[in-house]
Write an enzyme that holds these catalytic residues in place. Structure first.
Site, PDB file in Angstrom:
ATOM      1  N   HIS A 171     -34.014   9.265 -42.532  1.00  0.00           N
ATOM      2  CA  HIS A 171     -35.252   8.896 -42.989  1.00  0.00           C
ATOM      3  C   HIS A 171     -36.044   7.571 -43.183  1.00  0.00           C
ATOM      4  CE1 HIS A 171     -39.036  10.478 -45.440  1.00  0.00           C
ATOM      5  NE2 HIS A 171     -38.521   9.619 -46.174  1.00  0.00           N
ATOM      6  N   TYR A 185     -39.479  22.664 -48.225  1.00  0.00           N
ATOM      7  CA  TYR A 185     -38.109  22.466 -48.525  1.00  0.00           C
ATOM      8  C   TYR A 185     -37.390  21.623 -49.730  1.00  0.00           C
ATOM      9  CZ  TYR A 185     -38.896  17.097 -47.193  1.00  0.00           C
ATOM     10  OH  TYR A 185     -39.479  16.097 -47.008  1.00  0.00           O
ATOM     11  N   SER A 193     -45.300  10.489 -44.587  1.00  0.00           N
ATOM     12  CA  SER A 193     -44.115   9.476 -45.169  1.00  0.00           C
ATOM     13  C   SER A 193     -44.478   8.167 -44.523  1.00  0.00           C
ATOM     14  CB  SER A 193     -42.823   9.999 -44.556  1.00  0.00           C
ATOM     15  OG  SER A 193     -42.465  11.215 -45.288  1.00  0.00           O
ATOM     16  N   ALA A 211     -45.454  11.802 -40.266  1.00  0.00           N
ATOM     17  CA  ALA A 211     -44.649  11.120 -39.574  1.00  0.00           C
ATOM     18  C   ALA A 211     -43.780  12.503 -38.700  1.00  0.00           C
ATOM     19  CB  ALA A 211     -43.649  10.383 -40.435  1.00  0.00           C
ATOM     20  N   MET A 241     -42.244  18.496 -40.881  1.00  0.00           N
ATOM     21  CA  MET A 241     -41.703  19.184 -41.591  1.00  0.00           C
ATOM     22  C   MET A 241     -42.921  19.442 -42.781  1.00  0.00           C
ATOM     23  SD  MET A 241     -38.143  17.777 -42.484  1.00  0.00           S
ATOM     24  CE  MET A 241     -36.831  17.433 -41.302  1.00  0.00           C
ATOM     25  N   SER A 242     -44.045  19.434 -42.110  1.00  0.00           N
ATOM     26  CA  SER A 242     -45.381  19.293 -42.978  1.00  0.00           C
ATOM     27  C   SER A 242     -46.676  19.930 -42.247  1.00  0.00           C
ATOM     28  CB  SER A 242     -45.536  18.011 -43.619  1.00  0.00           C
ATOM     29  OG  SER A 242     -45.943  17.128 -42.736  1.00  0.00           O
ATOM     30  N   ASN A 256     -39.875   8.500 -34.528  1.00  0.00           N
ATOM     31  CA  ASN A 256     -38.214   8.575 -33.763  1.00  0.00           C
ATOM     32  C   ASN A 256     -38.561   9.647 -32.846  1.00  0.00           C
ATOM     33  OD1 ASN A 256     -38.304  10.384 -36.323  1.00  0.00           O
ATOM     34  ND2 ASN A 256     -37.224  11.586 -35.154  1.00  0.00           N
TER      35      ASN A 256
END
Length: 267
Positions: A242, A82, A27, A110, A206-207, A230
């Site tokens: 996001h 997801y 991302s 990210a 998430m990856s 973050n």
């Protein structure tokens, strides 16, 4: 799966040179592919059986060109569980780049910072991972790799050393830590972040974790780099979004691209 990979590989191979290095750009980090020399851009939608990336900050292109004189295939955007994709769809791009001939994978993401030593805008080389997605390379297998994948050294120690040396030479701060990959798409709760810290995670996203397993199944060396966009939930007290992820990744762009170029020069 093997037939689908062969069809996709034949389509791409007719259009580009054989890559030595594969990249997955997460991302807000996909702009690095725009710096490749003699680049050929192939939208995912044109590649047979290739999933489509629908998350903001993921352009959805396979870019094949050169970096520091070396042939590179770079994914501008990845696929996530997801989004409703299967595991085999999530790792299809990595398997495709391996089938094209790439023997090294540089995987980026990210991530939210869990360790107290990390702050938004930091870069972290991944030393190991926690696969907490609830899945792995289940179901269909591929003939080119073993069913039971050795993950003792998921991230190549020599490549990690190269990244650290390059960062020191460039005067860039580069942390080292464990990345935890969860299913998403909800951000973690403060209680879940405390759990992850107890388990030894320094950053969370998430990856990545399934892609790394697939790469190791294909015998690829792997270097992982997280951009800390973050602080994880409950650490800063601020709500997560996001938009913050993509904005921070864009701000890190010069250091991120400098590090990747330095690593590529040393490969």
């Amino acid at each position: 799966m093997t037939e689908r990979l062969e069809e996709a590989g034949a389509f791409v191979a007719e259009r580009v040179a054989t890559p030595e290095v594969a990249m997955v750009l997460g991302s807000g980090l996909g702009a690095f592919a725009d710096t490749l020399g003699d680049a050929k851009v192939i939208p995912y939608v044109e590649i047979p059986h290739m999933p489509l990336s629908e998350v903001a900050g993921h352009a959805g292109n396979l870019v094949v060109g050169t970096c520091q004189g070396k042939p590179v295939a770079a994914m501008q955007g990845r696929f996530h569980l997801y989004e409703g994709y299967t595991v085999n769809e999530v790792v299809f791009g990595v398997r495709l780049m391996a089938a094209l001939g790439a023997r090294t994978l540089i995987v980026t993401n990210a991530a939210g910072g869990i360790s107290s030593s990390l702050a938004p805008g930091d870069l972290m080389v991944i030393s190991d991972q926690l696969n907490l997605t609830g899945s792995s390379l289940v179901g269909e297998s591929v003939a080119a790799g073993p069913r039971f994948v050795d993950m003792t050294e998921a991230f190549d120690p020599t490549l990690r050393g190269v990244a650290i040396e390059v960062a020191e030479a460039q005067g860039v701060s580069l942390a080292e830590g464990v990345y935890a990959g969860l299913l998403g798409p909800a951000y973690e709760t403060p209680a879940e972040v405390r759990m992850l810290r107890t388990l030894g995670a320094d950053a969370v996203g998430m990856s990545t974790v399934l892609e790394v397993i697939a790469a190791r199944q294909q015998g690829m060396r792997v270097l992982g780099i997280s951009c800390i966009t973050n602080l994880a939930s409950g650490i800063s007290g601020a709500p997560l979004s996001h938009e913050e992820v993509t904005e921070t990744a864009a701000a890190v762009k010069p250091r991120f691209e400098g590090l990747l170029n330095g690593v590529m020069e040393r490969l």
